[in-house]
Design a protein around this motif. Structure first.
Motif, PDB file in Angstrom:
ATOM      1  N   GLU A  58      15.697 -27.629 -23.416  1.00  0.00           N
ATOM      2  CA  GLU A  58      15.441 -27.534 -21.978  1.00  0.00           C
ATOM      3  C   GLU A  58      16.304 -28.538 -21.212  1.00  0.00           C
ATOM      4  OE1 GLU A  58      12.148 -25.980 -24.325  1.00  0.00           O
ATOM      5  OE2 GLU A  58      13.117 -27.952 -24.323  1.00  0.00           O
ATOM      6  N   ALA A  59      16.412 -29.756 -21.753  1.00  0.00           N
ATOM      7  CA  ALA A  59      17.250 -30.767 -21.108  1.00  0.00           C
ATOM      8  C   ALA A  59      18.718 -30.346 -21.156  1.00  0.00           C
ATOM      9  CB  ALA A  59      17.057 -32.122 -21.780  1.00  0.00           C
ATOM     10  N   GLY A  60      19.110 -29.711 -22.252  1.00  0.00           N
ATOM     11  CA  GLY A  60      20.481 -29.211 -22.346  1.00  0.00           C
ATOM     12  C   GLY A  60      20.780 -28.190 -21.272  1.00  0.00           C
ATOM     13  N   ARG A  61      19.845 -27.281 -21.039  1.00  0.00           N
ATOM     14  CA  ARG A  61      20.054 -26.279 -19.986  1.00  0.00           C
ATOM     15  C   ARG A  61      20.060 -26.922 -18.605  1.00  0.00           C
ATOM     16  NH1 ARG A  61      16.688 -23.339 -23.568  1.00  0.00           N
ATOM     17  NH2 ARG A  61      14.827 -23.706 -22.286  1.00  0.00           N
ATOM     18  N   LEU A  62      19.264 -27.981 -18.434  1.00  0.00           N
ATOM     19  CA  LEU A  62      19.297 -28.718 -17.168  1.00  0.00           C
ATOM     20  C   LEU A  62      20.675 -29.348 -16.951  1.00  0.00           C
ATOM     21  CD1 LEU A  62      18.011 -30.050 -14.664  1.00  0.00           C
ATOM     22  CD2 LEU A  62      17.322 -31.933 -16.168  1.00  0.00           C
ATOM     23  N   LEU A  63      21.219 -29.969 -17.991  1.00  0.00           N
ATOM     24  CA  LEU A  63      22.543 -30.571 -17.877  1.00  0.00           C
ATOM     25  C   LEU A  63      23.588 -29.509 -17.532  1.00  0.00           C
ATOM     26  CD1 LEU A  63      22.414 -32.993 -20.932  1.00  0.00           C
ATOM     27  CD2 LEU A  63      22.371 -33.647 -18.513  1.00  0.00           C
ATOM     28  N   TYR A  64      23.510 -28.377 -18.209  1.00  0.00           N
ATOM     29  CA  TYR A  64      24.428 -27.272 -17.899  1.00  0.00           C
ATOM     30  C   TYR A  64      24.323 -26.896 -16.422  1.00  0.00           C
ATOM     31  CZ  TYR A  64      26.325 -22.542 -17.717  1.00  0.00           C
ATOM     32  OH  TYR A  64      27.039 -21.422 -17.359  1.00  0.00           O
ATOM     33  N   SER A  65      23.110 -26.741 -15.932  1.00  0.00           N
ATOM     34  CA  SER A  65      22.897 -26.302 -14.546  1.00  0.00           C
ATOM     35  C   SER A  65      23.398 -27.336 -13.548  1.00  0.00           C
ATOM     36  CB  SER A  65      21.413 -26.025 -14.308  1.00  0.00           C
ATOM     37  OG  SER A  65      20.945 -25.010 -15.170  1.00  0.00           O
ATOM     38  N   HIS A  88      26.651 -28.521 -24.203  1.00  0.00           N
ATOM     39  CA  HIS A  88      26.068 -28.027 -22.948  1.00  0.00           C
ATOM     40  C   HIS A  88      26.936 -28.417 -21.760  1.00  0.00           C
ATOM     41  CE1 HIS A  88      22.412 -27.713 -25.490  1.00  0.00           C
ATOM     42  NE2 HIS A  88      22.062 -26.767 -24.641  1.00  0.00           N
ATOM     43  N   LEU A  89      27.400 -29.661 -21.744  1.00  0.00           N
ATOM     44  CA  LEU A  89      28.245 -30.122 -20.641  1.00  0.00           C
ATOM     45  C   LEU A  89      29.563 -29.354 -20.602  1.00  0.00           C
ATOM     46  CD1 LEU A  89      27.691 -33.960 -21.181  1.00  0.00           C
ATOM     47  CD2 LEU A  89      26.705 -32.589 -19.326  1.00  0.00           C
TER      48      LEU A  89
END
Length: 219
Positions: A58-65, A88-89
């Motif tokens: 979930e944190a990875g998707r947040l970083l992507y977003s 992700h970045l």
């Protein structure tokens, strides 16, 4: 239209890495006491050289977003480990069509593994690994830092921030992981004081841990 996180090469690698990380948790808990003794930065890197300790999916998707929405030219990561957060970045940078990820790592075995992983995902062309002590390697960073992820040793969050501050312009986001750890207290004191030029907020990313997202308010 699919994004890079959905690319089979990337998704398969992330699934594998998260599975390996999950399998390590019992071993990590058993050995956690071994990491409490005073150690040099190099000794700590070697002691943790086999463990992932990644951001959550979930944190990875947040970083992507966040990277997709802010479109930074240079993303700086302190603490690459095996490269889950960097993937992700870098996926966000790839989908933005511009930018780069500059990540840091001291463990030679993690660097070797991450280089192969980045090549396997096809993201190696947008990722630069600074090998060695981040307080030395980041000092030679060329140009500004437009987005920062802090996910290395927690007692170094503040020194890394202080090193990067001359390269931070107004509007830059700094995301710090694992901020429930006691060692992050000096860092949190810095970014939570409005007089230091930040607006900051904290949120839970798992039952016992949190992330801090801070926005630089002045150059």
């Amino acid at each position: 239209m699919a994004n890079t996180l959905q690319d089979p090469k990337v998704a398969t690698v992330l699934d594998r890495m998260y599975a390996e990380s999950s399998n390590q948790m019992s071993q990590l808990r058993e050995r956690r006491g071994q990491f409490d003794r005073p150690m040099t930065t190099q000794e700590r890197a070697e002691a943790m050289s086999e463990f992932y300790i990644p951001v959550t999916p979930e944190a990875g998707r947040l970083l992507y977003s966040l990277v997709r929405s802010t479109r930074p030219a240079t993303v700086v990561e302190f603490g690459m480990s095996f490269g889950i957060s960097a993937i992700h970045l870098a996926s966000a940078v790839r989908d933005n069509g511009t930018g780069r990820v500059v990540t840091t790592e001291l463990s030679t075995s993690k660097i070797a593994a991450a280089k192969k992983t980045f090549a396997d995902t096809g993201l190696d062309d947008v990722i630069t690994i600074l090998e060695g002590d981040a307080l030395t390697t980041l000092d030679s960073l060329d140009g500004p830092a437009d987005f920062v992820l802090l996910d290395g040793w927690k007692d170094l969050y503040l020194p890394v921030l202080e090193l990067l501050e001359p390269r931070l312009h107004a509007g830059v986001l700094i995301v710090a992981d694992n901020t429930s750890a006691q060692d992050t207290a000096p860092y949190l004191d810095r970014v939570r004081n409005p007089g230091n030029g930040y607006v900051s907020f904290n949120f839970q990313v798992r039952d016992s841990d949190s992330m801090e997202v801070s926005c630089r308010t002045n150059d």
